[in-house]
Design a protein around this motif. Structure first.
Motif, mmCIF file in Angstrom:
data_model
loop_
_atom_site.group_PDB
_atom_site.id
_atom_site.type_symbol
_atom_site.label_atom_id
_atom_site.label_comp_id
_atom_site.label_asym_id
_atom_site.label_seq_id
_atom_site.Cartn_x
_atom_site.Cartn_y
_atom_site.Cartn_z
ATOM 1 N N ARG A 30 59.752 35.460 28.062
ATOM 2 C CA ARG A 30 58.542 35.279 27.056
ATOM 3 C C ARG A 30 57.467 34.463 27.890
ATOM 4 N N LYS A 41 43.226 37.768 26.662
ATOM 5 C CA LYS A 41 42.672 37.110 25.897
ATOM 6 C C LYS A 41 41.305 36.509 26.232
ATOM 7 N N ALA A 48 43.316 30.332 24.415
ATOM 8 C CA ALA A 48 44.750 30.497 24.790
ATOM 9 C C ALA A 48 45.501 29.966 23.477
ATOM 10 N N HIS A 49 44.881 28.710 22.966
ATOM 11 C CA HIS A 49 45.869 28.303 21.606
ATOM 12 C C HIS A 49 45.183 29.189 20.393
ATOM 13 N N LEU A 50 45.883 29.780 19.550
ATOM 14 C CA LEU A 50 45.414 30.249 18.505
ATOM 15 C C LEU A 50 46.075 29.790 17.208
ATOM 16 N N ARG A 53 48.001 32.264 14.655
ATOM 17 C CA ARG A 53 48.949 33.049 15.417
ATOM 18 C C ARG A 53 50.381 31.928 15.578
ATOM 19 N N VAL A 54 50.190 30.849 15.992
ATOM 20 C CA VAL A 54 51.227 29.900 16.347
ATOM 21 C C VAL A 54 51.989 29.509 15.091
ATOM 22 N N VAL A 57 54.180 32.537 14.393
ATOM 23 C CA VAL A 57 55.313 32.788 15.091
ATOM 24 C C VAL A 57 56.242 31.660 14.823
ATOM 25 N N ILE A 83 56.096 27.524 23.202
ATOM 26 C CA ILE A 83 54.889 28.157 22.850
ATOM 27 C C ILE A 83 53.785 27.176 23.485
ATOM 28 N N GLU A 87 51.227 28.572 26.669
ATOM 29 C CA GLU A 87 49.624 28.423 26.494
ATOM 30 C C GLU A 87 49.094 27.635 27.752
ATOM 31 N N GLN A 90 48.926 30.332 30.065
ATOM 32 C CA GLN A 90 47.537 31.138 29.900
ATOM 33 C C GLN A 90 46.405 30.391 30.618
HETATM 34 C C1 LIG Z 1 50.859 34.449 23.416
HETATM 35 C C2 LIG Z 1 49.797 34.129 22.596
HETATM 36 O O1 LIG Z 1 48.884 32.855 22.876
HETATM 37 C C3 LIG Z 1 49.354 31.537 22.321
HETATM 38 C C4 LIG Z 1 50.786 31.348 22.432
HETATM 39 C C5 LIG Z 1 51.694 31.910 21.250
HETATM 40 C C6 LIG Z 1 53.047 31.978 21.459
HETATM 41 O O2 LIG Z 1 53.635 31.537 22.422
HETATM 42 O O3 LIG Z 1 53.581 32.723 20.581
HETATM 43 C C7 LIG Z 1 50.731 32.303 20.085
HETATM 44 C C8 LIG Z 1 49.706 32.023 19.914
HETATM 45 C C9 LIG Z 1 48.871 31.556 21.045
HETATM 46 O O4 LIG Z 1 48.489 30.158 20.653
HETATM 47 C C10 LIG Z 1 48.969 34.993 21.803
HETATM 48 O O5 LIG Z 1 48.003 34.722 21.433
HETATM 49 O O6 LIG Z 1 49.718 36.147 21.426
#
Ligand SMILES: C=C(O[C@@H]1C=C(C(=O)O)C=C[C@H]1O)C(=O)O
Length: 102
Positions: A30, A41, A48-50, A53-54, A57, A83, A87, A90
């Motif tokens: 992962r 991205k 990096a931090h969204l 989306r966080v 998930v 997560i 990040e 990333q």
């Molecule tokens: C992996 C990503 O980047 C970051 C990490 C995520 C994760 O580990 O699931 C989700 C969102 C982002 O903060 C993504 O954007 O998909």
């Protein structure tokens, strides 16, 4: 403790160790994917931090925990750590990435 129980204890510990290895291998996979997604991205102008989306998930980890009959709060903590580690990778991958050819 009977010999039978000692044998069972050994078996259980072996199973736990095998599962631990699988968990680490899956987390490593992962994290590799999270690292790869960083420069993609960045080129798309995404951070990096969204947060949205966080949230999605983490909610999925917690729902899966509930369907497996384990405490979703445990998975909230575990997913937050995993997560955040992704990040961080990333951001490092973006810093390390060569500038795109124009
Ligand atoms: C992996 C990503 O980047 C970051 C990490 C995520 C994760 O580990 O699931 C989700 C969102 C982002 O903060 C993504 O954007 O998909």
């Amino acid at each position: 403790m009977s010999t039978q129980e000692l044998t069972r204890l050994d078996q259980i510990r072996n199973d736990i160790e095998r599962i631990d290895q699988q968990i680490v291998a899956l987390i490593a996979r992962r994290l590799t994917l999270c690292r790869e997604v960083g420069p993609l991205k960045a080129r798309a102008g995404l951070a990096a931090h969204l947060p949205d989306r966080v949230r999605l998930v983490m909610a999925r980890w917690m729902e899966d925990a509930t369907s497996h009959g384990i405490d979703p709060e445990l998975m909230r903590h575990v997913s937050a750590l995993v997560i955040a580690a992704g990040e961080k990778l990333q951001v490092e991958a973006i810093v390390d990435a060569p500038a795109p050819a124009s």
